[in-house]
Scaffold this active site. Structure first.
Site, PDB file in Angstrom:
ATOM      1  N   ASP A   1       0.825  -1.217   0.000  1.00 20.52           N
ATOM      2  CA  ASP A   1       0.000   0.000   0.000  1.00 20.52           C
ATOM      3  C   ASP A   1       0.863   1.272   0.000  1.00 20.52           C
ATOM      4  O   ASP A   1       1.992   1.258   0.489  1.00 20.52           O
ATOM      5  CB  ASP A   1      -0.844  -0.046   1.285  1.00 20.52           C
ATOM      6  CG  ASP A   1      -2.060   0.843   1.218  1.00 20.52           C
ATOM      7  OD1 ASP A   1      -2.167   1.648   0.285  1.00 20.52           O
ATOM      8  OD2 ASP A   1      -2.913   0.714   2.122  1.00 20.52           O
TER       9      ASP A   1
ATOM     10  N   TRP B   1      -4.015  -8.575  -4.137  1.00 20.12           N
ATOM     11  CA  TRP B   1      -5.375  -8.020  -4.270  1.00 20.12           C
ATOM     12  C   TRP B   1      -5.990  -7.995  -2.871  1.00 20.12           C
ATOM     13  O   TRP B   1      -6.389  -9.032  -2.355  1.00 20.12           O
ATOM     14  CB  TRP B   1      -6.179  -8.890  -5.222  1.00 20.12           C
ATOM     15  CG  TRP B   1      -7.601  -8.483  -5.459  1.00 20.12           C
ATOM     16  CD1 TRP B   1      -8.530  -8.126  -4.537  1.00 20.12           C
ATOM     17  CD2 TRP B   1      -8.268  -8.410  -6.732  1.00 20.12           C
ATOM     18  NE1 TRP B   1      -9.727  -7.843  -5.140  1.00 20.12           N
ATOM     19  CE2 TRP B   1      -9.597  -8.006  -6.486  1.00 20.12           C
ATOM     20  CE3 TRP B   1      -7.876  -8.660  -8.054  1.00 20.12           C
ATOM     21  CZ2 TRP B   1     -10.528  -7.853  -7.511  1.00 20.12           C
ATOM     22  CZ3 TRP B   1      -8.807  -8.507  -9.067  1.00 20.12           C
ATOM     23  CH2 TRP B   1     -10.117  -8.101  -8.796  1.00 20.12           C
ATOM     24  N   ASP B   2      -6.062  -6.804  -2.300  1.00 15.17           N
ATOM     25  CA  ASP B   2      -6.536  -6.654  -0.927  1.00 15.17           C
ATOM     26  C   ASP B   2      -8.015  -6.246  -0.909  1.00 15.17           C
ATOM     27  O   ASP B   2      -8.566  -5.792  -1.924  1.00 15.17           O
ATOM     28  CB  ASP B   2      -5.673  -5.573  -0.247  1.00 15.17           C
ATOM     29  CG  ASP B   2      -5.585  -5.734   1.265  1.00 15.17           C
ATOM     30  OD1 ASP B   2      -6.379  -6.496   1.832  1.00 15.17           O
ATOM     31  OD2 ASP B   2      -4.723  -5.064   1.872  1.00 15.17           O
TER      32      ASP B   2
ATOM     33  N   ASP C   1      -2.945 -11.054   8.887  1.00 10.23           N
ATOM     34  CA  ASP C   1      -2.104  -9.888   9.163  1.00 10.23           C
ATOM     35  C   ASP C   1      -1.256 -10.108  10.407  1.00 10.23           C
ATOM     36  O   ASP C   1      -0.382  -9.302  10.720  1.00 10.23           O
ATOM     37  CB  ASP C   1      -2.977  -8.645   9.384  1.00 10.23           C
ATOM     38  CG  ASP C   1      -3.273  -7.944   8.073  1.00 10.23           C
ATOM     39  OD1 ASP C   1      -2.664  -8.308   7.058  1.00 10.23           O
ATOM     40  OD2 ASP C   1      -4.116  -7.027   8.067  1.00 10.23           O
TER      41      ASP C   1
END
Ligand code: DGJ
Length: 731
Positions: free
Chosen positions: A357, A471-472, A542
């Site tokens: 990001d 691809w989040d 995460d």
């Protein structure tokens, strides 16, 4: 008059079906794999009954007789509809065009076809309502050597007016055992795939997601059901199940008055009434099942084989090791930060750099998580020479290059939100709640599908050297609603969102068959066999802390193979949990999945970098065993041993990797019996990730027989000690 005649004829035809069912000839309808059978049968009333799913049955005819000894015909249907004598949660519930709320499915015909492109034999059974023009085709696929079957249905409105579908599950299975132990997954962000075992009692137990997107964030559409005895690793009869769908889902486990466990599984009916127009069909996603007499281990190995051979996208290709920029740089970087990371990654022997990001947005730069989703233009300030420069730089250092996108989302503070407010998921006249400062784009809308595809496409065009896309998807659906769908179709939203996503995936795969696409959704929010048809891997969680991740990886690998589970070494204290673990422990654990690193290498000292170099080289040497081998778990993090240990064994049993971790000290000298080896072979033991092994068995050769039955006793004397052993056949 004409109308009456036609009505009469169709009435006669339909009652003809009903009449035929009354005198139906009982018959077995069965499909096999190499070791399993799914046995169904048509009874004299024409109903399709479920008889057996489990070990292979050569002659199933006695099941027909068994069916006749019932006191009352409250049949165990192979696909239960609401109506008739049903008193259980139905797989199918329909309101017909004439307002009738009952459906009684009877057998019409069936056909079996040889293995097709997907490698499965297929059984299609056509069922029809006794009264109204509604047809259901129950489709069972059987993958022979993997011993996996799938079930799904195609519902057809054969009438001339719309009908409403309320429940439209994929599969129904009424099982008979003395006790049922349901093992299902629950959790939270950074705590995905926790395992809970419940002995089912009378009534209904439901596991469900109503999130719409990132539907596996806190739950997973999969389970292991142990029959008669609690779940054990190497023994006991266990059914494994997994739904291949990335939207709302529901698994029901209902014990009825006859102590039969009725499983219904599929898309969740939650707020999802679906209008099926005249002549139209509705196809449900596949529900995958396997059965093993060898406990949880057998179920996992069947599912992993099936996933690698038939489901996971491009499963045979070895995945590159990587450095991801997220935990090392977050939003704060410039070109030099990243080229330095690339240099360090290359220096340690990694094979790919992934820019996470923070690389896009100009009017509203993506300097934190509050802006810019939707504005997928390279941020000129941070990266003046663009992505092309970085990708070329990576390639010049011998690395592949990957990049992060979150194409389904939009920040309120973005040019996209200003331009297309009608593209945002929103309940009519209601506020749009934000989550992580973002909204969701309405994938039911074909224009949005085009946009989401274009985000992928345009990102790929930033450089011919992009090999990987992360691809989040960092929020789920709240206040569901679509400006695209008609008012009377708002309840189609949940299904159409997921179908829209799959349409985009199809286009992505048609144009970019070779790019690696990771499914990430705040970590493990999109871990399901629907998404894995298009993705090579998932970001498992995460949570990068090696202690708490043990349970996450253990749970995920019960159902999904290790080649899909991204597993990274990160900094300490860990950013999610604050835990501090030795570097070796972090490497040893990350090496049980698709290995990567996610930290700022500048913060590592030279000794750590040297260690990393050695461990990465070791991983490259064993990753084919980890990714393509058979998984045998020795200790589970739930077994109260304080240990987690597992083996990956190559298919020909000539090589194996054993990894063991002390997560909570109990025993000064634990012994590990190395299940899965060939007793007749001899294996040389080599300890990995130690410069100078002090393990007494290092370098020695043992028989498989000894390793399986006597076992080894690695020195795991203290918390957070770990050991990795490579076993290689010596002739
Ligand atoms: C959530 C993901 O799970 C993380 O790995 C990271 O990509 C962030 N999103 C970036 O916003």
């Amino acid at each position: 008059m004409k109308k009456i005649t036609l009505g009469l004829i169709s009435c006669l035809l339909l009652s003809g079906v009903a009449m035929a069912q009354k005198t139906a000839t009982p018959r077995i309808v069965k499909i096999d794999t190499e070791s399993l059978s799914l046995v169904m049968g048509v009874n004299k009333d024409g109903y399709l009954l479920f008889h057996h799913f489990g070990p292979k049955i050569e002659d199933a005819t006695p099941f027909l007789k068994k069916g006749e000894y019932r006191r009352e015909p409250t049949y165990e249907m192979a696909y239960l509809s609401s109506g008739g004598r049903n008193i259980r949660e139905p797989a199918l519930r329909v309101t017909h065009a004439n307002g009738d709320i009952n459906t009684e499915l009877v057998y019409v015909s069936h056909k079996e076809t040889a293995a097709g492109a997907d490698g499965a034999r297929t059984l299609e059974i056509l069922l029809r309502d006794k009264v109204n023009p509604l047809e259901v085709t129950l489709i069972v696929k059987a993958w022979q050597k993997e011993n996996v079957i799938s079930e799904h249905v195609v519902i057809r409105n054969a009438g001339d007016k719309p009908v409403t579908l309320h429940n439209y599950y994929s599969a129904y299975m009424p099982l008979k055992a003395n006790k049922y132990y349901l093992n299902h997954f629950y959790g939270a962000w950074a705590r995905e795939m926790m395992l809970a075992e419940t002995q089912l009692t009378a009534g209904i137990k439901t596991v469900e997601s109503k999130r719409g997107a990132r539907a596996t964030r806190c739950e997973n559409p999969s389970f292991l059901l142990a029959l008669d005895t609690p779940l054990a690793e190497n023994s006991g009869n266990v059914i494994g199940g997994a739904l291949a769908w990335s939207g709302n889902w529901k698994l029901n486990f209902e014990i009825d008055e006859f102590a039969i466990l009725n499983i219904s599984a599929g898309i969740s009916p939650f707020a999802s009434d679906y209008t099926l127009p005249a002549g139209a069909t509705f196809e449900t996603p596949e529900m995958i099942f396997t059965y093993s007499t060898a406990g949880a281990g057998g179920v996992s190995r069947n599912l992993h084989d099936w996933a690698r051979n038939h489901r996971v996208y491009d499963a045979q290709t070895i995945r590159p090791t990587l450095l991801n920029s997220w935990e090392g740089a977050y939003f704060t970087f410039d070109e030099k930060t990243l080229t330095d990371m690339i240099d360090d990654a290359a220096g340690m022997g990694l094979e790919m750099f992934v820019l996470d990001d923070g690389w896009f947005g100009n009017k509203y730069p993506r300097d934190n998580n509050k802006t810019a989703l939707g504005d997928w233009q390279v941020n000129k300030k941070k990266l003046p020479r663009g992505i092309g420069y970085l990708a070329d730089y990576a390639v010049s250092k011998g690395l592949k290059f990957g990049i992060w996108i979150e194409p389904e989302m939009v920040s309120p503070k973005s040019e996209l939100a200003e331009k297309h407010p009608e593209w945002i998921v929103k309940g009519k006249g209601r506020e749009i709640p934000t989550m992580r400062y973002q909204w969701l784009l309405d994938l039911t809308n074909p224009e949005v599908q085009d946009f989401v595809f274009s985000v992928f496409d345009e990102t790929m065009k930033l450089s011919p050297n992009i090999s990987y896309i992360k691809w989040d998807a960092n929020r789920h659906v709240e206040n569901a609603g679509s400006a695209y769908l008609d008012d009377d179709k708002q309840s189609h939203f949940w299904v159409e969102y997921t179908r829209g996503l799959y349409k985009v995936y199809e286009r992505v795969r048609a144009k970019y068959p070779n790019v690696i696409v990771q499914a990430c959704a705040s970590g493990g929010g999109r871990v399901d066999y629907g998404a894995l048809k298009y993705h090579q891997e998932v970001w498992t969680s995460d949570n990068t802390d090696a202690i708490t991740r043990v349970r996450i990886q253990y749970g995920t690998n019960l159902i999904y193979p290790s080649l899909v589970t991204g597993s990274h070494v990160s900094q300490v204290p860990n950013h999610q949990t604050n835990n501090v673990t030795p570097l070796k422990f972090r490497f040893d654990l990350a090496m049980t999945g698709r290995f990567g690193m996610e930290l700022q290498p500048k913060d590592m000292n030279e000794a750590d970098k040297e260690f990393a170099k050695m461990a990465i080289a070791n991983y490259k040497n064993i990753r084919d065993i980890v990714m393509q081998g058979d998984l045998y778990r020795i200790n589970s993090p739930y077994d109260n041993s304080g240990l987690y240990s597992l083996m990956y064994v190559s298919k020909d049993k000539t090589r194996a990797v054993m990894s063991a971790f002390c997560i909570d000290y109990r025993n000064i000298m634990p012994t590990f019996k190395l299940t899965g080896l060939d007793p007749a072979k001899r294996y040389k033991v080599t300890e990995l990730n130690e410069k100078k092994s002090k393990f007494w068995a290092n370098g020695k050769t043992f028989t498989g027989e000894f390793l399986i039955n006597g076992g080894l006793n690695p020195r795991l004397m203290k918390n957070l000690q770990s050991m990795v052993l490579l076993l290689e056949e010596v002739k």
